[in-house]
Structure formats: structure tokens, C-alpha cells
Write a protein that holds these residues in place. Structure first.
Motif, PDB file in Angstrom:
ATOM      1  N   GLY A  73       4.973   8.412  -2.320  1.00 11.50           N
ATOM      2  CA  GLY A  73       6.258   7.786  -2.592  1.00 11.50           C
ATOM      3  C   GLY A  73       6.775   6.911  -1.481  1.00 11.50           C
ATOM      4  N   GLU A  74       5.912   6.501  -0.551  1.00 12.30           N
ATOM      5  CA  GLU A  74       6.322   5.635   0.548  1.00 12.30           C
ATOM      6  C   GLU A  74       5.418   4.411   0.607  1.00 12.30           C
ATOM      7  OE1 GLU A  74       6.376   7.757   4.196  1.00 12.30           O
ATOM      8  OE2 GLU A  74       7.471   9.482   3.378  1.00 12.30           O
ATOM      9  N   ILE A  75       5.929   3.308   1.142  1.00  7.52           N
ATOM     10  CA  ILE A  75       5.099   2.126   1.392  1.00  7.52           C
ATOM     11  C   ILE A  75       4.590   2.254   2.823  1.00  7.52           C
ATOM     12  CG2 ILE A  75       5.063  -0.380   1.569  1.00  7.52           C
ATOM     13  CD1 ILE A  75       7.291  -0.481  -0.496  1.00  7.52           C
ATOM     14  N   VAL A  76       3.278   2.510   2.963  1.00 12.56           N
ATOM     15  CA  VAL A  76       2.708   2.744   4.292  1.00 12.56           C
ATOM     16  C   VAL A  76       2.306   1.439   4.973  1.00 12.56           C
ATOM     17  CG1 VAL A  76       1.921   5.071   3.721  1.00 12.56           C
ATOM     18  CG2 VAL A  76       0.414   3.124   3.266  1.00 12.56           C
ATOM     19  N   ALA A  77       2.116   0.379   4.190  1.00 11.11           N
ATOM     20  CA  ALA A  77       1.755  -0.916   4.771  1.00 11.11           C
ATOM     21  C   ALA A  77       2.024  -2.009   3.747  1.00 11.11           C
ATOM     22  CB  ALA A  77       0.290  -0.937   5.188  1.00 11.11           C
ATOM     23  N   PHE A  78       2.307  -3.221   4.230  1.00 15.48           N
ATOM     24  CA  PHE A  78       2.490  -4.354   3.336  1.00 15.48           C
ATOM     25  C   PHE A  78       2.122  -5.631   4.089  1.00 15.48           C
ATOM     26  CE2 PHE A  78       6.506  -3.639   5.482  1.00 15.48           C
ATOM     27  CZ  PHE A  78       6.889  -4.908   5.896  1.00 15.48           C
ATOM     28  N   GLY A  79       1.741  -6.648   3.331  1.00 21.95           N
ATOM     29  CA  GLY A  79       1.361  -7.924   3.929  1.00 21.95           C
ATOM     30  C   GLY A  79       0.176  -8.533   3.226  1.00 21.95           C
ATOM     31  N   ASP A  83       0.850  -1.188   0.000  1.00 20.80           N
ATOM     32  CA  ASP A  83       0.000   0.000   0.000  1.00 20.80           C
ATOM     33  C   ASP A  83       0.888   1.241   0.000  1.00 20.80           C
ATOM     34  OD1 ASP A  83      -2.172   1.614   0.020  1.00 20.80           O
ATOM     35  OD2 ASP A  83      -2.722   1.277   2.117  1.00 20.80           O
ATOM     36  N   PHE A  84       0.699   2.108  -1.001  1.00 20.87           N
ATOM     37  CA  PHE A  84       1.529   3.300  -1.164  1.00 20.87           C
ATOM     38  C   PHE A  84       0.797   4.534  -0.659  1.00 20.87           C
ATOM     39  CE2 PHE A  84       3.447   0.226  -3.837  1.00 20.87           C
ATOM     40  CZ  PHE A  84       4.759   0.601  -4.047  1.00 20.87           C
TER      41      PHE A  84
END
Length: 650
Positions: A615-621, A605-606
Motif C-alpha cells: 500500500g505504499e509507493i516505494v519508488a517512482f520516475g 512501483d508499489f
């Protein structure tokens, strides 16, 4: 290095803020977030771009010079990359010859099917064409000679019997010519000119050539036609020609007075006979049926009138004139500049108007129809004397005909080599359906070849779901009658031999059509122009083609494939993406669709916002992990903690 992940370090392409990421391989991975947050910058401009760059660098220096130098994306390192294929929304072909059928290669298999089990019919009388035996061909040769003897003033008719061993194919064919010489064939006709076979000829390898072995030369009179030995000689020559060319023979009448071999191809009149297909009633023989006979991109199959486009550009009278204005006021729109100055063209038009008795200052809508027709379409062969001063200021005159505004534009459009001029003239043209092929793009001979009564153009005009049903119903049995019924609702059949021939072709057709249906494109027709497709449709067509290729170990990067797709068809698309994954591929999708996000194996999630604020990855999984994330805006909507308010009707 983890071989099960694609590891990215310090990616800073566009608005990406030196991000690090680890993406699992052989999974369905979704990049999501607000528009402009950097999803495509990482997916396409970083991961895919680096994959392509490395692939190009792995090629030889000779191959790289044609591909150019590819820019390295702004990233410190990417490990674990697989060969990458991009399926984005910018791949819609603008080529007017490109269709859904050619893009997916389904049409190629249809062409093969018709070439192998199609039933040829006479394009004139529609009678199914039967095979000609050697005796029947000999009878036709003698009939031809008799007719020529009746028509011609000479007492003899001179014929050559030739075997077309090569027909319009590229190559040097040096071995073939040597082989013909060794077999005793003294002369060959190459591209319409006759040569000694043992002549040291060098053919241009990249050009298409037609090579015909001269089997026999005959000088026939009325008396010789009655001799049995002449008939036996012709039969032997015809049989030799048929064996050499797999069923084709050309009987060529030599038109010059002597029996020397003229170099001018216009000195021959050729008659093609086929051991395979000929109409006994119309005396029409068709060449061998090949897949290229059904290609509108080949001169062997394309309609000669529209060159395989299905449409013609014609000057539209309504676009050419402004009926409210007079000719002198600029009412003839393409020639406003020429008619407003003292040019020879304006003098010619003024002379025509004076001789025919109408005024150039009269509004066009008030002109007599005959006068307007003369200006637009010309005055035929009528000659006018035009007076005026030349560039040296001397009074002069010349005699000329007036071709008319519309013929002038059509001629210039066909002759010009200037793209600018062609585009300018096309402003006054409209597309019309070709009057010969009626939009089918193919020759009449190709359209007269059918399977169970229907041509390849009728197959191509069916929606994919109906075509799939029709292909599925093809089976062995007696021929069916249609009597006006819908093609997709009948039970088409093939003979036992045809079923055996068509079996592998039909299997491939069914598979490819199933892939197109799986991505929600069953409403399209194979004849649909690629340029008319939406971005999402073109992307799903490429997706279906990739599934059909059966590749594994590939990284697929897709850009919002659900665009233009009805919500009820999302499940089928997701199933298709998962099938790509199950083949052993990594599927990376940039997507906003809720169902696609929830079906993912892994999500990045960007954000948090767009542009410089992103321009950042705010969450992943996994989807469950994303829904629990406090930083993910996507997770808040997926979990129901945040909802889109429905606007009240105005």
C-alpha cells in the motif's frame, strides 16, 4: 494546481496507506509491484472510480436516476482528472450472440458491404437473381391469376395490388398516413388489416408496423384476362406501387367470397415482387437487401430454426438414462422423483410397460430397443387407460397418450417461464450445430448473397490476418474463379461501380482489421464467440476499438493487457499503447511485464510487500531512475542486481 499532472492526495482505498502521487498526463504510465501491493486499488478503485463518479455527477438529475449513486473512493482529493475509460479483464460478454465481429464493429461494416455490393442468388437453384421489369411483374400477376382460376371452383379471382411503404419499423407514421390520404389512396393495410386511410388511427410508437397502400382492387375472370385495358390497368397499378415503395409491389389474393376487405390477415395470400431481385426459374422474389438482412440479432437475417444462435439445445439420450439401473430404480434421471412415488405419471409409465410387455424392474440396458424407444420418444397416438386412486381416495381412470420422456422435456423447456426449471432441463441437453444454417446463424436467403462467390459467413470464419489480405485484394476487374482454392490466396475483384460504392467501407474495414492485428489478435475470427475469449484477448479487443475511435484527452486505465499474449507480440502491443498516448491521451497500465515496464514514460512501483505490508509507493520516475532506486524491488530486477533463479529439472 499543475495542469500537466494528475495529483492525488491521501488515497486510502483498501490497503493504500494515505499515499500522495503526481502522475504526468499524456504519458504511458505503468503501475508495477508485487501482487496485492495496491496497484489496482489506486488505478481502478481510486483514479478511475473518481473519474466515473465525477462524470455521472455532471449529468442531469434525470440521467443520474438511471445510473444510481456511485460511491466516492477513500481519497482526500484528485485534481487534473480527464474523462476515464477502464479496459480491464472482467469485460468478457457472456451473451451467446456476441462475437468478435460484433464487439469490434467490423461485422457491421461487413454487413454494409454485402448490402451494397453483394450479389444475390436464388437460395433454391443458386442462380444469380436479376431485376424484374414492370412488364415481367405484370406477366407474373396474370400467370398467378390464371393458375388460381384453374385451381379454384369460382369463376373469378379477387386481387389487391399493394405498395409496402413501411416494412416492420417502429413509429406512429401519422404524417405518412395523412400524406397517402392526400395522394388519393383510400385504403391502407396496416399489420395485416385493411383500414380507410382517413380513419383517425393511433399506432403504438414503440411497436413495429407494416403499412401497405392499397393501389388497386381487381376481380379477374378468364375473359377479362384477355382484355388489353385490364393489362394496361394492372401495369399502371404495378408501376405506381413500385414508385411508391422504391421497387416493391405485393399482389394479394382475397380469399373470402365477397369483395369486402376482411380484417383477419389469414384471409389474404400475398405474393411479393421486386423490381430489384427475382429468380425467374423458381419464381422467388427477395425483399430489399439491407444491412439487417445479414444480422443474426435481427429476425430479418437470423436463421428461423436456431434464432440466430447457430446451435440448438437438444436432449441427449445418454444424459437422460443410466443403463445400469432399471426404470423403477431411477434409471430415467430427469424423472427419478416422479417415478419413485405413486403419481399419475408413474402409473402412466407402468401402464405403458404392462401393455407393451416389459418390466420396469429390468435394467435399461437389457430392454429391447423398441421398448426403450417407446419410453423415451412416446407411443404416438396410441391410447392407454390408466387406473388409480384420486386425492380423495376414490378409484378412477382416464384415457391418455404417452408423449415420451424426451418430447416431454423438450416441450417443457420451450414452454417454461421458470429460469430454475430451464436450467434443470438443460442439464440433460447438449448443443448441436443448427441443421439449416450449419452454424452460420443466418437465413438461407442472406447466405445466398455473395461477393466474388463467398458469403458473409465465409468472410467471418477467416482469421483476421487472412481476412485483411482478402479485403486488401478487392479491386476492380472481371470476376475470378475459385475452383477450390483458399479464399485468402485468390484475387477477388469488384466492378467499376461496385468499387466506387465499396471504397469508403473497405477503407474502414482495413483500418479496423489493422488495429486488431496491431494488438496481436490476427489469429481470431470474426465469428468467434466473445464468451470464449480469454481476459487478455477481450481487453485487447476493447483496446483496438479505442484506438479506432481516435479520441484524445482521455485517461485509459488498463489491467495487465499482456496476459495471454505471446512474448513476440509484446512489441506490437506496446506500439499500440504508445499510439494511444501519441493521440493526446494518458495511458495508465497495471503491469508486471518487463518490456512494458521498460517502455513506460513514467513508473510507480508499489510495495514493499502485499496486503497490510504493502500500500505504499516505494519508488517512482523513469525506467532509468527506477533501476537506480535502492527501495524498488522492480528496479533491482530491471538492473540485473537481482535475478530469478531457474529451477533445475526434476
Amino acid at each position: 494546481m499543475n495542469k500537466d499532472n494528475i495529483t492525488i492526495k491521501r488515497a486510502s482505498e483498501h490497503n493504500l496507506k494515505s499515499i500522495n502521487a503526481s502522475i504526468p498526463k499524456n504519458k504511458l504510465v505503468v503501475f508495477t509491484g508485487v501482487s496485492g501491493s495496491g496497484k489496482s486499488s489506486l488505478a481502478f478503485d481510486t483514479i478511475y472510480a473518481e473519474g466515473q463518479r465525477r462524470y455521472v455527477e455532471s449529468l442531469s438529475s434525470y440521467a443520474r436516476q438511471f445510473l444510481g449513486v456511485m460511491k466516492k473512493p477513500d481519497v482526500e482529493s484528485i485534481t487534473g482528472l480527464s474523462p476515464a475509460i477502464s479496459i480491464d479483464q472482467k469485460t468478457v460478454s457472456s451473451n451467446p450472440r456476441s462475437t468478435v465481429g460484433t464487439t469490434t464493429e467490423v461485422y457491421d461494416y461487413l454487413r454494409l458491404l454485402f448490402a451494397r455490393v453483394g450479389h444475390p442468388h436464388c437460395p433454391k437453384c443458386s442462380r444469380e437473381i436479376a431485376k424484374l421489369s414492370v412488364d415481367q411483374i405484370v406477366e407474373k400477376v396474370f400467370y398467378l391469376a390464371e393458375q388460381k382460376l384453374k385451381e379454384a371452383s369460382s369463376k373469378q379471382v379477387r386481387l389487391m395490388i399493394l405498395s409496402p411503404v413501411v416494412r416492420d419499423k417502429k413509429g406512429e407514421f401519422s404524417k405518412l398516413l395523412k400524406n397517402l390520404s392526400q395522394k388519393g389512396f383510400a385504403k391502407t393495410r396496416i399489420d395485416g388489416k385493411v383500414f380507410e386511410t382517413n380513419t383517425d388511427l393511433v399506432l403504438i410508437k414503440t411497436n413495429r408496423h407494416t403499412i401497405e397502400a392499397v393501389i388497386d382492387r381487381l376481380s379477374l375472370s378468364k375473359k377479362s384476362l384477355e382484355k388489353k385495358e385490364i393489362k394496361a390497368r394492372v401495369a399502371d397499378s404495378v408501376e405506381t406501387a413500385l414508385k411508391l415503395s422504391n421497387g416493391l409491389v405485393i399482389v394479394s389474393q382475397v380469399l373470402d367470397a365477397s369483395f369486402s376487405f376482411p380484417q383477419n390477415p389469414k384471409k389474404f395470400t400475398d405474393h411479393l415482387f421486386s423490381q430489384n431481385f427475382a429468380c425467374p426459374q423458381c419464381n422467388i422474389s427477395l425483399p430489399e437487401i439491407e444491412p439487417r438482412s445479414f444480422s443474426f440479432n435481427s429476425p430479418h437475417g437470423a436463421c428461423p430454426t436456431c434464432n440466430g444462435l447457430g446451435t440448438l439445445l437438444k436432449i441427449d439420450e445418454d444424459l437422460v438414462i443410466n443403463p445400469k439401473l432399471s426404470i423403477s430404480e431411477g434409471g430415467i434421471l430427469p424423472f427419478v422423483r416422479m417415478l419413485s412415488t405413486d403419481s399419475w405419471y408413474s402409473r402412466t409409465v407402468a401402464t405403458v410397460a404392462d401393455k407393451l410387455g416389459f418390466s420396469l424392474k429390468k435394467p435399461i440396458k437389457k430392454l429391447k430397443p423398441s421398448h426403450l424407444k417407446s419410453i423415451l420418444y412416446g407411443t404416438g397416438g396410441k391410447v392407454f387407460t390408466v387406473y388409480g386412486k384420486n386425492r380423495f381416495g376414490r378409484q378412477t381412470s382416464f384415457d391418455t397418450t404417452f408423449e415420451g420422456v424426451i418430447p416431454n422435456l423438450e416441450r417443457r423447456h420451450g414452454e417454461t417461464k421458470s429460469d430454475f426449471m430451464r436450467v434443470e432441463i438443460e442439464k440433460f441437453m447438449r448443443k448441436e450445430v443448427c441443421p439449416d444454417c450449419l452454424g452460420a446463424k443466418l437465413r438461407k436467403e442472406s447466405l445466398s448473397i455473395t461477393i466474388d462467390g463467398k458469403s458473409i459467413a465465409e468472410f467471418s470464419s477467416l482469421p483476421i490476418d487472412k481476412l485483411a489480405k482478402f479485403i486488401k485484394k478487392l479491386k476492380q476487374g472481371p470476376s475470378s474463379e475459385y475452383s477450390g482454392m483458399d479464399l485468402a490466396e485468390t484475387t477477388p475483384v469488384l466492378s467499376k461501380k461496385e468499387s466506387q460504392i465499396a471504397k469508403p467501407i473497405l477503407r474502414e474495414l482495413k483500418t479496423r482489421l489493422a488495429f486488431l492485428k496491431a494488438v496481436g489478435l490476427e489469429y481470431l475470427t470474426l465469428s468467434r464467440a466473445s464468451s470464449s475469449l480469454a481476459g487478455g484477448e477481450a481487453q485487447r479487443i476493447r483496446l483496438a476499438s479505442q484506438i479506432g475511435s481516435g479520441l484524445s484527452g482521455v485517461l485509459y486505465v488498463l489491467d495487465e493487457p499482456t496476459i495471454g499474449l505471446h512474448a513476440r507480440d509484446n512489441a506490437r502491443l506496446i506500439k499500440t499503447l504508445k499510439s494511444l498516448r501519441d493521440l493526446g491521451n494518458t495511458v495508465l497500465v497495471v503491469e508486471h511485464d518487463k518490456n512494458t515496464i521498460e517502455s513506460a514514460d513514467f513508473i510507480l512501483d508499489f510495495g514493499p510487500l502485499a496486503g497490510q505490508a504493502g500500500g505504499e509507493i516505494v519508488a517512482f520516475g523513469t525506467p532509468k531512475q527506477i533501476t537506480k532506486s535502492k527501495n524498488s524491488l522492480t528496479g533491482k530486477y530491471l538492473s540485473g542486481r537481482k535475478k530469478i533463479k531457474k529451477s533445475s529439472p526434476s
